[in-house]
Design an enzyme around this catalytic site. Structure first.
Site, PDB file in Angstrom:
ATOM      1  N   ARG A 209       0.836  -1.198  -0.021  1.00 19.87           N
ATOM      2  CA  ARG A 209       0.090   0.042  -0.022  1.00 19.87           C
ATOM      3  C   ARG A 209       0.812   1.311   0.095  1.00 19.87           C
ATOM      4  O   ARG A 209       0.386   2.038  -0.799  1.00 19.87           O
ATOM      5  CB  ARG A 209      -0.923  -0.128   1.223  1.00 19.87           C
TER       6      ARG A 209
ATOM      7  N   LYS B 161      -2.775   6.408   1.531  1.00 19.75           N
ATOM      8  CA  LYS B 161      -2.577   6.836   2.778  1.00 19.75           C
ATOM      9  C   LYS B 161      -1.626   7.976   2.783  1.00 19.75           C
ATOM     10  O   LYS B 161      -0.455   8.019   3.236  1.00 19.75           O
ATOM     11  CB  LYS B 161      -2.122   5.622   3.643  1.00 19.75           C
TER      12      LYS B 161
ATOM     13  N   GLU C   4     -16.452   6.381   4.435  1.00 20.10           N
ATOM     14  CA  GLU C   4     -15.657   5.680   5.616  1.00 20.10           C
ATOM     15  C   GLU C   4     -15.800   7.074   6.798  1.00 20.10           C
ATOM     16  O   GLU C   4     -16.192   8.030   6.471  1.00 20.10           O
ATOM     17  CB  GLU C   4     -14.415   5.438   5.232  1.00 20.10           C
TER      18      GLU C   4
END
Ligand SMILES: *Cc1c(COP(=O)(O)O)cnc(C)c1O
Length: 342
Positions: free
Chosen positions: A82, A184, A220
């Site tokens: 990620r 992220k 989210e």
């Protein structure tokens, strides 16, 4: 192993400086060897890419002491992958997966005295991060980068028992279609601080963000993904290109299907459907799962989950117990999920 004299059970989720951290520099088109250092400060140009144009990203994972006394991490290859994907989207040099995993092993081994013992409820939180350290003044990717990894022991998330969360639907957007919601990046957090502050000020624990384009689908919270349990015991979780692909969520979907034999659906979830669910939770590395007690919609109407404001729903509890059992070594893990460090 002599552990540090820390009252593990009373730790919160706060930074505590440990002995060693890993640092590697990217310069002249390549990564250096990397090394453990004692200095917990960073010294960079005043014109560093991270300071001027927020070129930075991070990861978060934990090291645990298992029931048989090993120190392990949970699916760290997914964090490595990620961070690789995130770096590419931000035009930063990706850290090769082997380098990431080697840094993790070295850094955790050098701080074993800070890994909380089994049964304490505490864990060692690991924070890898990557940022533009070289100078820029025109808008451009930085010429040099730093990859660092440190750790800090963190306490049990639910001190004094579970506390279901009170959410509100945010009037702000988190991520634009085709934007950066799926990576992220630090910038996603900087811009969400105001929305978080506003929610707390009004007495809520967290925001539920809806999709920015239509404001009708559940996304989210901005730090955790959602899972819901239907009245007929299906696990339902949002499908969207603008949410962060949570490793906890991916693991829970697997656990639901293969350990608890539940049906799992990843699909668009209209906000109008949420009031029909039996249970809801936020999932992420920090808390694994935090149950949702209520959600206040933009029009002020309140959805109260049947599990109430003091209990975790029965299926959510089973998911939580199974995943934490896998992480702590009391339940057999799927192949490749547990990486033993010491
Ligand atoms: C890190 C993060 C999560 C949780 O991901 P995990 O891999 O489960 O820790 C969820 N949403 C956002 C925006 C995140 O940054």
């Amino acid at each position: 192993m002599n552990k540090k004299n820390i009252d593990w059970a009373s730790l919160g989720f706060q930074y505590i400086q440990t002995d060693k951290r890993y640092v590697s520099h990217f310069k002249d088109g390549k990564w250096d060897e990397g090394a453990l250092v004692e200095d917990a400060t960073v010294c960079i140009s005043e014109s560093a890419g991270v300071l001027q144009y927020s070129q930075s990203c991070f990861e978060g994972l934990k090291a645990y002491t298992t029931v048989d006394g090993r120190v392990v991490t949970f699916r760290p290859d997914l964090n490595a992958q990620r961070m690789y994907d995130t770096a590419e989207r931000l035009l930063m040099p990706p850290v090769p997966q082997e380098k990431f995993l080697d840094a993790l092993d070295q850094m955790v081994k050098a701080n074993l005295a800070y890994v909380p013992p089994y049964g304490s409820g505490a864990t060692l939180y690991v924070r890898p991060f990557l940022f533009g350290s070289g100078p820029v003044i025109g808008v451009a990717p930085a010429p040099e980068y730093e990859f660092r990894m440190f750790c800090t022991p963190v306490g049990p998330y639910f001190k004094g028992g579970v506390r279901p969360l009170k959410l509100q639907v945010s009037a702000f957007d988190r991520a634009a279609p085709k934007g950066t919601g799926h990576i992220k990046a630090g910038l996603n957090y900087a811009m969400s601080l105001y929305a978080g502050y506003e929610a707390k000020h009004k007495g809520f624990d967290e925001n539920m963000f809806l999709d920015a384009k239509t404001r009708t689908f559940v996304e989210e919270t901005g730090g955790a993904n959602f899972i819901f349990i239907t009245k007929d015991n299906k696990l339902v979780t949002p499908k969207s290109e603008t949410i962060l692909p949570s490793i906890t969520r991916r693991s829970l979907m697997y656990v639901a299907e293969h350990y608890l034999h539940l049906e799992v659906e990843q699909r668009e979830i209209p906000f109008s459907e949420v009031s029909e669910f039996a249970e809801g939770g936020l999932c992420g590395t920090a808390a694994v799962i935090s149950p949702i007690g209520s959600i206040t919609a933009l029009d002020g109407s309140v959805i109260e989950f049947p599990s109430g404001m003091t209990n975790i729903g029965p299926i959510t509890k089973k998911l939580y117990d199974t995943l934490t059992g896998i992480q702590m070594g009391s339940i057999e893990a799927p192949e490749g999920w547990i990486h033993t460090i010491a």
